[in-house]
Design a protein around this motif. Structure first.
Motif, PDB file in Angstrom:
ATOM      1  N   ALA A 485       0.848  -1.187   0.000  1.00 51.78           N
ATOM      2  CA  ALA A 485       0.000   0.000   0.000  1.00 51.78           C
ATOM      3  C   ALA A 485       0.886   1.241   0.000  1.00 51.78           C
ATOM      4  O   ALA A 485       1.733   1.419   0.887  1.00 51.78           O
ATOM      5  CB  ALA A 485      -0.920   0.003   1.201  1.00 51.78           C
ATOM      6  N   ARG A 486       0.684   2.124  -0.997  1.00 47.36           N
ATOM      7  CA  ARG A 486       1.480   3.347  -1.111  1.00 47.36           C
ATOM      8  C   ARG A 486       0.583   4.557  -0.851  1.00 47.36           C
ATOM      9  O   ARG A 486      -0.410   4.770  -1.548  1.00 47.36           O
ATOM     10  CB  ARG A 486       2.081   3.443  -2.512  1.00 47.36           C
ATOM     11  N   PRO A 487       0.903   5.385   0.166  1.00 45.91           N
ATOM     12  CA  PRO A 487       0.097   6.588   0.430  1.00 45.91           C
ATOM     13  C   PRO A 487       0.133   7.542  -0.756  1.00 45.91           C
ATOM     14  O   PRO A 487       1.191   7.764  -1.367  1.00 45.91           O
ATOM     15  CB  PRO A 487       0.768   7.204   1.659  1.00 45.91           C
ATOM     16  N   ASP A 488      -1.036   8.098  -1.088  1.00 40.41           N
ATOM     17  CA  ASP A 488      -1.123   9.007  -2.234  1.00 40.41           C
ATOM     18  C   ASP A 488      -2.336   9.920  -2.056  1.00 40.41           C
ATOM     19  O   ASP A 488      -3.470   9.501  -2.265  1.00 40.41           O
ATOM     20  CB  ASP A 488      -1.237   8.212  -3.538  1.00 40.41           C
ATOM     21  N   GLN A 489      -2.091  11.170  -1.653  1.00 41.37           N
ATOM     22  CA  GLN A 489      -3.130  12.194  -1.540  1.00 41.37           C
ATOM     23  C   GLN A 489      -4.318  11.730  -0.693  1.00 41.37           C
ATOM     24  O   GLN A 489      -5.473  11.815  -1.089  1.00 41.37           O
ATOM     25  CB  GLN A 489      -3.615  12.609  -2.936  1.00 41.37           C
ATOM     26  N   GLY A 490      -4.012  11.236   0.489  1.00 39.29           N
ATOM     27  CA  GLY A 490      -5.059  10.843   1.419  1.00 39.29           C
ATOM     28  C   GLY A 490      -5.568   9.438   1.245  1.00 39.29           C
ATOM     29  O   GLY A 490      -6.339   8.946   2.084  1.00 39.29           O
ATOM     30  N   LEU A 491      -5.199   8.757   0.175  1.00 40.33           N
ATOM     31  CA  LEU A 491      -5.606   7.379  -0.058  1.00 40.33           C
ATOM     32  C   LEU A 491      -4.377   6.478  -0.048  1.00 40.33           C
ATOM     33  O   LEU A 491      -3.239   6.948  -0.125  1.00 40.33           O
ATOM     34  CB  LEU A 491      -6.340   7.237  -1.401  1.00 40.33           C
ATOM     35  N   HIS A 492      -4.596   5.184   0.015  1.00 37.78           N
ATOM     36  CA  HIS A 492      -3.536   4.204  -0.111  1.00 37.78           C
ATOM     37  C   HIS A 492      -3.766   3.419  -1.396  1.00 37.78           C
ATOM     38  O   HIS A 492      -4.810   2.752  -1.556  1.00 37.78           O
ATOM     39  CB  HIS A 492      -3.515   3.252   1.092  1.00 37.78           C
ATOM     40  N   VAL A 493      -2.832   3.524  -2.323  1.00 35.99           N
ATOM     41  CA  VAL A 493      -2.915   2.815  -3.596  1.00 35.99           C
ATOM     42  C   VAL A 493      -2.306   1.438  -3.419  1.00 35.99           C
ATOM     43  O   VAL A 493      -1.177   1.301  -2.934  1.00 35.99           O
ATOM     44  CB  VAL A 493      -2.196   3.594  -4.714  1.00 35.99           C
ATOM     45  N   ILE A 494      -3.044   0.402  -3.810  1.00 33.07           N
ATOM     46  CA  ILE A 494      -2.575  -0.983  -3.678  1.00 33.07           C
ATOM     47  C   ILE A 494      -1.816  -1.344  -4.939  1.00 33.07           C
ATOM     48  O   ILE A 494      -2.366  -1.319  -6.049  1.00 33.07           O
ATOM     49  CB  ILE A 494      -3.753  -1.952  -3.468  1.00 33.07           C
ATOM     50  N   GLU A 495      -0.545  -1.685  -4.764  1.00 28.69           N
ATOM     51  CA  GLU A 495       0.331  -1.987  -5.896  1.00 28.69           C
ATOM     52  C   GLU A 495       0.855  -3.413  -5.785  1.00 28.69           C
ATOM     53  O   GLU A 495       0.958  -3.971  -4.695  1.00 28.69           O
ATOM     54  CB  GLU A 495       1.499  -1.007  -5.942  1.00 28.69           C
ATOM     55  N   GLY A 496       1.156  -3.988  -6.935  1.00 24.86           N
ATOM     56  CA  GLY A 496       1.697  -5.340  -6.947  1.00 24.86           C
ATOM     57  C   GLY A 496       1.500  -5.991  -8.295  1.00 24.86           C
ATOM     58  O   GLY A 496       1.066  -5.356  -9.268  1.00 24.86           O
ATOM     59  N   ALA A 497       1.797  -7.277  -8.350  1.00 23.39           N
ATOM     60  CA  ALA A 497       1.760  -8.023  -9.609  1.00 23.39           C
ATOM     61  C   ALA A 497       0.364  -8.570  -9.867  1.00 23.39           C
ATOM     62  O   ALA A 497       0.148  -9.788  -9.908  1.00 23.39           O
ATOM     63  CB  ALA A 497       2.782  -9.152  -9.567  1.00 23.39           C
ATOM     64  N   TRP A 498      -0.586  -7.679 -10.008  1.00 26.18           N
ATOM     65  CA  TRP A 498      -1.934  -8.110 -10.385  1.00 26.18           C
ATOM     66  C   TRP A 498      -2.514  -7.134 -11.395  1.00 26.18           C
ATOM     67  O   TRP A 498      -1.996  -6.022 -11.565  1.00 26.18           O
ATOM     68  CB  TRP A 498      -2.825  -8.288  -9.174  1.00 26.18           C
ATOM     69  N   THR A 499      -3.539  -7.552 -12.095  1.00 24.93           N
ATOM     70  CA  THR A 499      -4.178  -6.746 -13.133  1.00 24.93           C
ATOM     71  C   THR A 499      -5.664  -6.625 -12.817  1.00 24.93           C
ATOM     72  O   THR A 499      -6.182  -7.255 -11.891  1.00 24.93           O
ATOM     73  CB  THR A 499      -3.998  -7.392 -14.519  1.00 24.93           C
ATOM     74  N   SER A 500      -6.344  -5.812 -13.609  1.00 21.08           N
ATOM     75  CA  SER A 500      -7.771  -5.601 -13.372  1.00 21.08           C
ATOM     76  C   SER A 500      -8.563  -6.898 -13.502  1.00 21.08           C
ATOM     77  O   SER A 500      -9.605  -7.058 -12.862  1.00 21.08           O
ATOM     78  CB  SER A 500      -8.322  -4.554 -14.352  1.00 21.08           C
ATOM     79  N   ARG A 501      -8.064  -7.841 -14.312  1.00 19.09           N
ATOM     80  CA  ARG A 501      -8.759  -9.125 -14.438  1.00 19.09           C
ATOM     81  C   ARG A 501      -8.778  -9.852 -13.097  1.00 19.09           C
ATOM     82  O   ARG A 501      -9.738 -10.538 -12.754  1.00 19.09           O
ATOM     83  CB  ARG A 501      -8.073  -9.982 -15.495  1.00 19.09           C
ATOM     84  N   TRP A 503      -7.969  -8.211  -9.895  1.00 16.79           N
ATOM     85  CA  TRP A 503      -8.445  -7.451  -8.734  1.00 16.79           C
ATOM     86  C   TRP A 503      -9.947  -7.168  -8.795  1.00 16.79           C
ATOM     87  O   TRP A 503     -10.571  -6.998  -7.755  1.00 16.79           O
ATOM     88  CB  TRP A 503      -7.644  -6.186  -8.520  1.00 16.79           C
ATOM     89  N   THR A 504     -10.532  -7.136  -9.986  1.00 14.83           N
ATOM     90  CA  THR A 504     -11.976  -6.895 -10.038  1.00 14.83           C
ATOM     91  C   THR A 504     -12.738  -8.012  -9.343  1.00 14.83           C
ATOM     92  O   THR A 504     -13.649  -7.770  -8.535  1.00 14.83           O
ATOM     93  CB  THR A 504     -12.449  -6.746 -11.487  1.00 14.83           C
ATOM     94  N   ALA A 505     -12.390  -9.255  -9.646  1.00 15.54           N
ATOM     95  CA  ALA A 505     -13.064 -10.387  -9.000  1.00 15.54           C
ATOM     96  C   ALA A 505     -12.782 -10.416  -7.499  1.00 15.54           C
ATOM     97  O   ALA A 505     -13.666 -10.697  -6.689  1.00 15.54           O
ATOM     98  CB  ALA A 505     -12.625 -11.688  -9.645  1.00 15.54           C
ATOM     99  N   THR A 506     -11.547 -10.094  -7.117  1.00 17.62           N
ATOM    100  CA  THR A 506     -11.178 -10.116  -5.698  1.00 17.62           C
ATOM    101  C   THR A 506     -11.939  -9.054  -4.922  1.00 17.62           C
ATOM    102  O   THR A 506     -12.494  -9.316  -3.835  1.00 17.62           O
ATOM    103  CB  THR A 506      -9.662  -9.891  -5.547  1.00 17.62           C
ATOM    104  N   LEU A 507     -12.020  -7.855  -5.467  1.00 15.93           N
ATOM    105  CA  LEU A 507     -12.703  -6.769  -4.762  1.00 15.93           C
ATOM    106  C   LEU A 507     -14.224  -6.961  -4.770  1.00 15.93           C
ATOM    107  O   LEU A 507     -14.910  -6.470  -3.863  1.00 15.93           O
ATOM    108  CB  LEU A 507     -12.330  -5.428  -5.389  1.00 15.93           C
ATOM    109  N   THR A 508     -14.727  -7.658  -5.769  1.00 17.50           N
ATOM    110  CA  THR A 508     -16.156  -7.987  -5.758  1.00 17.50           C
ATOM    111  C   THR A 508     -16.481  -8.881  -4.560  1.00 17.50           C
ATOM    112  O   THR A 508     -17.468  -8.662  -3.843  1.00 17.50           O
ATOM    113  CB  THR A 508     -16.547  -8.681  -7.069  1.00 17.50           C
TER     114      THR A 508
END
Length: 929
Positions: A485-501, A503-508
């Protein structure tokens, strides 16, 4: 492909799914190779497509709009059961090595930037020859794969450049079976789009509508809600400055001396009294067809009292409002092009040139050209809309608690790079963005415990309190996945070796399991195809207004939730209004277009199209002014999901048809005092009496009475007796009997006359006009049913709704149009008019008694007369007009139809021109039943 045949869906298909599959089978058997299936979002299109492909038993390639949907197709196919040891496989590789391969349209339609084009950038080669090498390799793989089944998910996307590409590819795949899947009804397509779809797919298989599936219990009941807000102070000041020039221009246009040819004089010469070569007047139907924007603008100028009504023109509901900025702009463009002299009207042209940019237009040599409007941008991305979303979700959370699962749809993730320089001092850099929305939700004390997530095609982010939980959940779902998790303007951006294919299912799953209660994403990723059964609230902040976008975004909340059998969904639209700017209704216009043709349930349980199902007070042609009261009503409805579910009447029978209906607001009756509000009223019945030119008459069931002369003779006999006139005894006895009989008859006649006059003096209910129109249409052969088919409903706000049922859609349309013409002010030139006689109210009781006695003795009763237009359909010929006259005399008043094109009828029409016979307001709607 034996594994395709042996696989089977482990559950029972729904009846409408099986019906669609049977229709597809019939198309294959009749020699068709292509079709498309139209089913609402959430109805199981994916299952229907896979089952249709399974029955064909061929290698199957599925093209989908985005990566969020890609995994859902694969997961769905893996839910099929395979009895043998070699089940059918699924994958996403371009080599087509699997029985079912799921690809995105983008993976195919990647174009080579070096492909040859002409000087204007147009391609000189077929679309498939301009593909990137990877795209050309995929095309070759399709051609070499043997017999294929090609499933095109959300095939409305093919109306873009992909359609041309698929069209070319399919010419090289003559043996392929092609199945398109979409939730967009074919009726919403333009002629060009329909031609392409017909060429690609041929005959459609159309399933049940959204209301039908809600009634059957296959989709969740839902309510459409809206929140109305105003621009921030800085935004409003900017809009006020921009609008002043245009408002002043419109005012100056109306003043004499603005130019060599004054604007209103040009309007009159161009549209109102423009002669033709044959000596007559301009055919208005030609103006309305060739230049509909100018025709509409002129009719609104007429409504505002700025010009006369052009001959042959007819004002409808959408004309009865003040001219909009678009009306003014259309007229100004034509005026600048044909009414101004470039050599003598330089000042006028310069005034126009400097004022038009305020409403997003520019003056060119060829007239007015539309450009990007800064006003539209401010209203669409107003900071107030993001804060309104916080209010909405706080209210929904207060009602639903931990059960809340919300989706907020935005146009873009971050807007800073797209903001024009002129607006950088007005809008915040991220106004209207998904990122800003998550920041507001994560910092507001009422919504931060909802743990909002930002989910786009390139970014996953959340508040600091949510980041640790999300990282732990993702690592448990995907062991070995390296995330941070990288702090960025009040939010934490989750970074790593994953794609929208991934993370979309995971976050659902993260959302559905309750770790988060709000996903904020872009329409491109989550606005269609994305499947999350737990979503029960959608907040639409997008500017998309196409039927496809509306159906798809609403469909995100309609799926049934196994964890909440009584689920009821809410879809909110946030609208920003500025009443002080000429174009301050731009966001309202988008809101109206979103709901045009979209069906929802209103507060009375009626399912109808347009914004009236949100609130009965809303009209598509005038934005509301009392927005605080509207918002309060919306919040009240938000806490009444159980009532919304009851209004849908799940399980009740239906016809799945749309019928036009006319809503009528009576100005003289306060809506709150209307009897029968919120329910259907009894069918209209013929009145006991109607007015006539000489007073009134009974229509049916009146007792047979002696003539007035008999009563007069009896009265004379009484006078003779009272005068003491001597006569033989037998004559005196006869005179006494005659006097008694005459007095009795006169008394009976007086009572009868009193009752008839009292009935005829009652105001004519709108239902009687409706019955007359329906009977006339039936009598003239335009409808299979008459007055017995008229349904009268009174809304909770006291507005009446009239529908002709049991006659079909075309007859129902004739009915609503004809009823509106009968009720409308006499400002146009109908072919026929008809009289309605009105009994004036006596000034006091003695005058009333005197009137009834005079009528009983046969004297004429004074009446006043108003005139109504005969509906145009019935006024086409004398037979139709006579059919209307017969129905009018039965239901409304004795009155002869008059031809208005010459003679006495023309004189009567001119005498009553501009009169308003009933003083009501009307509005057309579509109702589902």
């Amino acid at each position: 492909m034996e594994a395709m045949h042996t696989a089977h869906w482990p559950h029972a298909l729904r009846p409408y799914q099986e019906q669609a599959l049977q229709q597809v089978e019939q198309l294959w058997q009749s020699g068709h190779h292509r079709t498309w299936i139209v089913l609402p979002p959430g109805s199981g299109k994916t299952l229907v497509g896979l089952e249709a492909a399974r029955r064909l038993g061929r290698r199957t390639v599925v093209l989908v709009p985005n990566t969020a949907v890609q995994n859902q197709w694969i997961s769905h196919w893996r839910s099929f059961q395979h009895p043998d040891a070699t089940p059918a496989t699924a994958g996403t590789g371009p080599g087509l090595d699997h029985d079912v391969t799921v690809l995105t349209y983008q993976s195919l339609a990647v174009f080579d930037p070096e492909a040859e084009t002409d000087a204007e950038g147009r391609s000189t080669t077929p679309v498939r020859d301009r593909l990137h090498p990877n795209g050309r390799a995929l095309v070759r793989a399709l051609q070499q794969a043997g017999p294929l089944t090609l499933l095109l998910d959300e095939c409305h996307h093919l109306l873009q450049v992909w359609g041309r590409l698929i069209d070319e590819i399919l010419t090289d795949l003559p043996d392929a079976r092609v199945i398109g899947l979409t939730g967009t009804p074919a009726t919403t397509l333009t002629s060009t789009e329909k031609d392409l779809v017909d060429r690609l797919f041929g005959t459609p298989v159309v399933g049940a509508s959204v209301p039908a599936l809600v009634r059957q219990g296959y989709l969740a009941p839902f309510a459409e809600l809206a929140w109305f807000t105003r621009p921030t102070t800085a935004e409003h000041q900017y809009l006020a400055e921009q609008g002043t020039r245009f408002t002043e221009l419109c005012t100056d246009l109306l003043r004499p001396g603005f130019a060599t040819t004054d604007f209103l004089a040009w309007i009159d010469a161009r549209f109102v009294h423009r002669p033709t070569d044959s000596g007559g007047h301009l055919d208005w139907s030609h103006v309305a067809t060739s230049t509909p924007d100018l025709a509409q603008a002129v009719l609104r100028l007429h409504h505002a009292g700025l010009c006369a009504l052009p001959q042959g023109a007819r004002t409808l509901e959408h004309h009865r409002r003040p001219p909009t900025d678009q009306d003014w702009t259309a007229l100004i463009g034509a005026y600048a092009r044909t009414g101004l002299d470039p050599d003598h009207d330089q000042d006028a042209l310069e005034r126009i040139r400097t004022a038009l940019p305020a409403v997003g237009h520019h003056l060119t040599r060829n007239g007015v050209r539309r450009g990007a409007s800064p006003v539209d941008r401010v209203l669409a991305r107003s900071d107030a809309k993001s804060h309104a979303t916080v209010e909405i979700l706080a209210a929904e959370h207060a009602h639903l608690g931990e059960r809340l699962r919300a989706l907020v749809l935005c146009d873009h993730e971050s807007a800073g790079s797209r903001l024009p320089a002129a607006l950088r001092e007005v809008l915040a850099p991220d106004s209207g963005s998904a990122r800003l929305q998550v920041q507001l939700l994560a910092t507001d004390p009422r919504t931060r415990d909802l743990h909002p997530l930002l989910v786009t095609g390139r970014t996953v982010a959340c508040g600091p309190d949510t980041a640790a939980d999300l990282l732990a959940f993702a690592r448990a779902e995907h062991p070995g996945l390296q995330l941070s998790a990288r702090p960025d303007q009040g939010l934490h951006v989750i970074e790593g070796a994953w794609t929208s294919r991934t993370w979309t299912a995971t976050l659902t799953r993260f959302l559905e399991q309750g770790h988060s209660h709000v996903l904020v994403g872009t329409r491109a990723l989550l606005g269609e195809g994305w499947d999350a059964r737990g979503v029960n609230t959608v907040v639409d902040l997008t500017t998309a207004t196409t039927a496809t976008a509306v159906v798809q975004s609403r469909g995100r909340a309609l799926r049934l939730d196994p964890n909440w059998p009584d689920k009821c969904a809410h879809t909110w639209t946030v609208v920003c209004l500025d009443h002080d700017h000429p174009r301050g209704h731009a966001d309202w216009d988008r809101f109206v277009r979103k709901h045009d043709g979209y069906l929802g349930v209103d507060q009375d349980g009626q399912i109808m199209s347009g914004i009236a199902h949100i609130d009965a007070s809303l009209s598509p042609y005038n934005p509301p002014t009392d927005t605080d009261a509207l918002n309060a009503r919306m919040l009240t409805r938000a806490g009444q999901r159980h009532r919304t579910r009851q209004r849908w009447n799940v399980g009740a029978p239906y016809h799945d048809t749309l019928l036009p209906t006319l809503r009528v607001r009576q100005h003289r009756r306060p809506p709150s005092t209307t009897a029968g509000a919120g329910q259907d009223l009894p069918a209209p019945v013929p009145p006991e009496a109607v007015t006539t030119p000489s007073g009134a008459r009974a229509t049916a069931g009146a007792p047979q009475l002696l003539t007035p002369a008999t009563g007069i003779l009896a009265a004379l006999a009484v006078l003779f007796l009272l005068a003491g006139w001597t006569a033989p005894g037998w004559f005196t006895a006869a005179a006494v009997c005659a006097a008694a009989a005459g007095a009795l008859v006169l008394r009976r006649r007086h009572r009868h006359t009193t009752r008839v006059l009292a009935q005829a003096a009652l105001p004519v209910e709108t239902a009687r006009y409706a019955a007359a129109v329906a009977d006339a249409l039936h009598g003239a052969g335009h409808a299979p049913i008459g007055a017995q088919g008229v349904r009268v409903h009174c809304d909770t706000d006291g507005i009446y709704r009239f529908t002709l049922t049991g006659a079909g859609g075309q007859a129902a349309e004739h009915f609503t149009q004809g009823l509106e013409e009968v009720l409308a002010p006499l400002v146009e030139h109908p072919r026929y008019i008809v009289a309605r006689h009105v009994l004036p109210t006596p000034p006091h009781r003695a005058a009333h008694r005197a009137r009834t006695w005079r009528a009983a003795l046969g004297a004429r009763t004074p009446v006043t007369t108003v005139h109504h237009a005969v509906p145009a359909l019935l006024g086409r010929n004398r037979q139709g007009a006579r059919a209307f006259e017969r129905a009018w005399c039965r239901w409304v008043s004795d009155g002869e139809v008059l031809y208005t094109r010459r003679g006495h009828g023309q004189q009567v029409w001119l005498a009553h021109l501009g009169s308003d016979p009933v003083e009501v307001a009307t509005a057309h709607r579509l109702m589902w039943e």
